[in-house]
Design an enzyme around this catalytic site. Structure first.
Site, PDB file in Angstrom:
ATOM      1  N   ARG A 266       0.870  -1.175   0.000  1.00 16.46           N
ATOM      2  CA  ARG A 266       0.000   0.000   0.000  1.00 16.46           C
ATOM      3  C   ARG A 266       0.909   1.227   0.000  1.00 16.46           C
ATOM      4  NH1 ARG A 266      -5.335   1.493   1.735  1.00 16.46           N
ATOM      5  NH2 ARG A 266      -5.428   3.597   2.603  1.00 16.46           N
TER       6      ARG A 266
ATOM      7  N   HIS B 230      -7.066   0.898  -6.754  1.00 17.16           N
ATOM      8  CA  HIS B 230      -7.430   0.342  -5.444  1.00 17.16           C
ATOM      9  C   HIS B 230      -8.330  -0.879  -5.687  1.00 17.16           C
ATOM     10  CE1 HIS B 230      -7.851   0.045  -1.279  1.00 17.16           C
ATOM     11  NE2 HIS B 230      -8.434   1.191  -0.962  1.00 17.16           N
TER      12      HIS B 230
ATOM     13  N   CYS C 170     -15.784   4.494   0.404  1.00 17.69           N
ATOM     14  CA  CYS C 170     -14.692   3.593   0.754  1.00 17.69           C
ATOM     15  C   CYS C 170     -14.146   3.852   2.154  1.00 17.69           C
ATOM     16  CB  CYS C 170     -13.576   3.681  -0.276  1.00 17.69           C
ATOM     17  SG  CYS C 170     -12.995   5.364  -0.558  1.00 17.69           S
TER      18      CYS C 170
END
Length: 316
Positions: A113, A140, A276
């Protein structure tokens, strides 16, 4: 589903974006995610990652991604190792390629990430083990899988739904939703100021997938196209690393706030709200919409874990 009977259908593969995953493969991941969620609800305990390890590399902070990978891997008997930029030399004193080759000899898989898509691709190229993109500036994919799982749970069918993303059309979530919608036949609309439209390259990538699936892809600055939408999605106005642009973004994006007025203009009581997370309530979405009965944001958050577990089960 006993450990010895589970066959990883995509053994050895990485998830870097959704471009090289077919619609059938994506739906198979969703089905496995629904299965492991059901196991979780029943209180079943499995040890399908027993003896396996995963390196979790985090350049950017995280709540859902880190917790999803750590709990999903640990519950299955595996050992997750968290590595921040303070812990390793990734791309600094040591090249990404060299870090990849070291980790590839010590771990069963790697999660990354961070900022550069190039870095997650180099990790996959040089490590020789599955690598999972937990977020880069470009994509993502694990979030998009959780979003689709949430829509499938709620609506039953995905194909033919109309999903609207309101906000920064260039960001990693919008780009990943564009790809997965194009592949699965979801009509996808980005409503954004022209300055923040997605780049032409990602639209060109998605176009042939949409042609095959029958998905209609729309990019516009006209808010009225939300009418009849099945789901409205938004994200923060200022992404990590762009904090200096906060005031400019707020001015650009305030007309695209998801509020009661926008929801009312859809004209349907069945429309759901997605985000999200984390959310900045009062900016991209109002408190009223975020806390409304139509909000599925915490279902989405939970589904990050189940889809991530499904990805790892499928590839390990």
């Amino acid at each position: 589903m006993a450990a010895e009977s589970f066959k990883a259908p995509f053994k050895g593969r990485s998830l870097l974006n959704l471009i090289d995953w077919t619609p059938e493969e994506i739906l198979q991941i969703i089905d496995i995610a629904l299965q492991v969620k059901d196991e979780h609800k029943k209180g079943e305990i499995h040890q399908r990652f027993l003896g396996k390890t995963i390196a979790l590399i985090f350049e950017k902070r995280s709540t859902r991604t880190r917790c999803s990978f750590e709990t999903a891997f640990g519950e299955e008997g595996g050992h997750p190792v968290f590595l921040s930029t303070q812990d390793i030399q990734l791309g600094g004193k040591e090249s990404v390629e060299d870090t990849a080759r070291v980790l590839g000899r010590m771990f069963s898989a790697i999660e990354f990430r961070g900022f550069k898509q190039e870095h997650v691709e180099l990790l996959a190229k040089y490590s020789g083990i599955p690598v999972y993109n937990g977020l880069t500036d470009d994509f993502h994919p694990t979030q998009a899988l959780a979003d689709v799982m949430t829509l499938k749970e709620h609506f039953g069918e995905i194909k033919g739904l109309h999903l609207v993303f309101a906000g920064d059309g260039r960001n990693n979530v919008a780009r990943s939703l564009l790809l997965i919608s194009a592949k699965l036949g979801v009509n996808f609309t980005i409503i954004s100021p022209k300055e923040l439209f997605p780049d032409s390259k990602i639209l060109e990538i998605a176009e042939p997938f949409a042609k095959i699936s029958g998905a209609k892809i729309t990019v516009t600055d006209n808010i009225s196209v939300v009418k009849g939408a099945d789901a409205v999605y938004t994200d923060v106005w200022v992404s990590m690393g762009e904090e200096a642009l906060k005031e400019t973004r707020k001015k650009l994006l305030s007309p695209y706030q998801v509020n009661d007025k926008l929801i009312s203009s859809i004209g349907s009581e069945k429309t759901v709200f997605l985000h999200c997370l984390p959310a900045v309530k009062g900016e991209e979405v109002t408190e009223e919409v975020f806390e409304s009965p139509s909000s599925l944001v915490f279902d989405e958050a939970e589904n990050r874990k189940h889809t991530i577990k499904a990805i790892m089960l499928s590839t390990l």
